[in-house]
Design a protein around this motif. Sequence first.
Motif, PDB file in Angstrom:
ATOM      1  N   GLN A   6      65.318  37.805  95.183  1.00 42.80           N
ATOM      2  CA  GLN A   6      66.661  37.254  95.367  1.00 42.80           C
ATOM      3  C   GLN A   6      66.818  36.783  96.802  1.00 42.80           C
ATOM      4  N   LEU A   7      67.035  35.478  96.977  1.00 40.42           N
ATOM      5  CA  LEU A   7      67.257  34.924  98.308  1.00 40.42           C
ATOM      6  C   LEU A   7      68.677  35.228  98.771  1.00 40.42           C
ATOM      7  N   SER A   8      68.870  35.276 100.075  1.00 44.04           N
ATOM      8  CA  SER A   8      70.201  35.571 100.611  1.00 44.04           C
ATOM      9  C   SER A   8      71.142  34.374 100.520  1.00 44.04           C
ATOM     10  N   GLY A   9      70.596  33.170 100.334  1.00 41.31           N
ATOM     11  CA  GLY A   9      71.438  31.991 100.183  1.00 41.31           C
ATOM     12  C   GLY A   9      70.655  30.837  99.579  1.00 41.31           C
ATOM     13  N   ARG A  10      71.382  29.924  98.938  1.00 44.20           N
ATOM     14  CA  ARG A  10      70.718  28.783  98.300  1.00 44.20           C
ATOM     15  C   ARG A  10      70.053  27.846  99.293  1.00 44.20           C
ATOM     16  N   GLN A  11      70.455  27.885 100.552  1.00 47.20           N
ATOM     17  CA  GLN A  11      69.852  27.017 101.554  1.00 47.20           C
ATOM     18  C   GLN A  11      68.366  27.343 101.759  1.00 47.20           C
ATOM     19  N   SER A  12      67.935  28.519 101.335  1.00 40.16           N
ATOM     20  CA  SER A  12      66.532  28.918 101.480  1.00 40.16           C
ATOM     21  C   SER A  12      65.667  28.504 100.291  1.00 40.16           C
ATOM     22  N   MET A  79      65.568  37.002 102.471  1.00 39.73           N
ATOM     23  CA  MET A  79      65.675  37.698 101.197  1.00 39.73           C
ATOM     24  C   MET A  79      66.859  38.651 101.193  1.00 39.73           C
ATOM     25  N   ALA A  80      67.602  38.638 100.091  1.00 41.52           N
ATOM     26  CA  ALA A  80      68.676  39.608  99.902  1.00 41.52           C
ATOM     27  C   ALA A  80      68.115  40.864  99.242  1.00 41.52           C
ATOM     28  N   ASP A  81      67.146  40.675  98.336  1.00 41.31           N
ATOM     29  CA  ASP A  81      66.592  41.804  97.595  1.00 41.31           C
ATOM     30  C   ASP A  81      65.267  41.393  96.973  1.00 41.31           C
ATOM     31  N   SER A  82      64.346  42.317  96.921  1.00 38.58           N
ATOM     32  CA  SER A  82      63.061  42.100  96.246  1.00 38.58           C
ATOM     33  C   SER A  82      62.726  43.360  95.470  1.00 38.58           C
ATOM     34  N   ARG A  83      62.395  43.198  94.209  1.00 37.19           N
ATOM     35  CA  ARG A  83      62.040  44.339  93.361  1.00 37.19           C
ATOM     36  C   ARG A  83      60.698  44.069  92.702  1.00 37.19           C
ATOM     37  N   PHE A  84      59.869  45.114  92.617  1.00 36.96           N
ATOM     38  CA  PHE A  84      58.547  44.983  92.035  1.00 36.96           C
ATOM     39  C   PHE A  84      58.324  46.112  91.041  1.00 36.96           C
ATOM     40  N   LEU A  85      57.675  45.772  89.943  1.00 38.24           N
ATOM     41  CA  LEU A  85      57.380  46.745  88.910  1.00 38.24           C
ATOM     42  C   LEU A  85      55.920  46.569  88.508  1.00 38.24           C
ATOM     43  N   ILE A  86      55.127  47.601  88.761  1.00 37.67           N
ATOM     44  CA  ILE A  86      53.727  47.578  88.348  1.00 37.67           C
ATOM     45  C   ILE A  86      53.590  48.549  87.191  1.00 37.67           C
ATOM     46  N   TYR A  87      53.037  48.082  86.098  1.00 40.44           N
ATOM     47  CA  TYR A  87      52.946  48.874  84.886  1.00 40.44           C
ATOM     48  C   TYR A  87      51.750  48.386  84.077  1.00 40.44           C
ATOM     49  N   GLU A  88      51.352  49.176  83.119  1.00 36.43           N
ATOM     50  CA  GLU A  88      50.211  48.811  82.285  1.00 36.43           C
ATOM     51  C   GLU A  88      50.701  48.281  80.941  1.00 36.43           C
ATOM     52  N   VAL A  89      50.021  47.244  80.477  1.00 33.18           N
ATOM     53  CA  VAL A  89      50.304  46.683  79.151  1.00 33.18           C
ATOM     54  C   VAL A  89      48.988  46.524  78.399  1.00 33.18           C
ATOM     55  N   ARG A  90      49.089  46.532  77.119  1.00 37.54           N
ATOM     56  CA  ARG A  90      47.934  46.232  76.280  1.00 37.54           C
ATOM     57  C   ARG A  90      48.153  44.826  75.745  1.00 37.54           C
ATOM     58  N   GLY A  91      47.164  43.988  75.916  1.00 37.35           N
ATOM     59  CA  GLY A  91      47.304  42.613  75.463  1.00 37.35           C
ATOM     60  C   GLY A  91      47.931  41.745  76.534  1.00 37.35           C
ATOM     61  N   LYS A  92      48.483  40.646  76.073  1.00 39.03           N
ATOM     62  CA  LYS A  92      49.039  39.633  76.972  1.00 39.03           C
ATOM     63  C   LYS A  92      50.449  40.001  77.426  1.00 39.03           C
ATOM     64  N   PRO A  93      50.774  39.762  78.711  1.00 40.56           N
ATOM     65  CA  PRO A  93      52.150  40.010  79.157  1.00 40.56           C
ATOM     66  C   PRO A  93      53.132  39.094  78.427  1.00 40.56           C
ATOM     67  N   ASP A  94      54.334  39.588  78.227  1.00 38.99           N
ATOM     68  CA  ASP A  94      55.343  38.845  77.489  1.00 38.99           C
ATOM     69  C   ASP A  94      56.624  38.786  78.306  1.00 38.99           C
TER      70      ASP A  94
END
Length: 109
Positions: A6-12, A79-94
């Motif tokens: 998430q950017l802090s403003g649209r100008q970025s 940046m206003a906010d950055s979130r990351f999620l690392i997880y395991e999946v079987r098969g193709k990401p959806d």
Amino acid sequence: MASRLQLSGRQSVPLFLYLALGVFVQVLRAPGVAGASLKAEPLKGCFWTLSSWTDKKSIAAYSDSDPHRSTVRKLRPRMADSRFLIYEVRGKPDWAEDATAAAASSGTS
């Protein structure tokens, strides 16, 4: 791996998109990547990534090298906010399942 940026403003947004092109080329060529994509909500200044990797070591090698590393430094003040999620999946990401999981982990919908 899923992320919400998430950017802090649209100008970025123009700078983000310009820098993201280099990072996207890098990720597609990175050892250990099975695939990657970006969803954009530029009017909201919000961007989502979804990538599939063979292992966490490959993610770390990618994120610690340029242009990703230098892009993060350039964009961090915008940046206003950055979130990351690392997880395991079987098969193709959806997108439907994985973006929902990323949104839930970030407290957004």
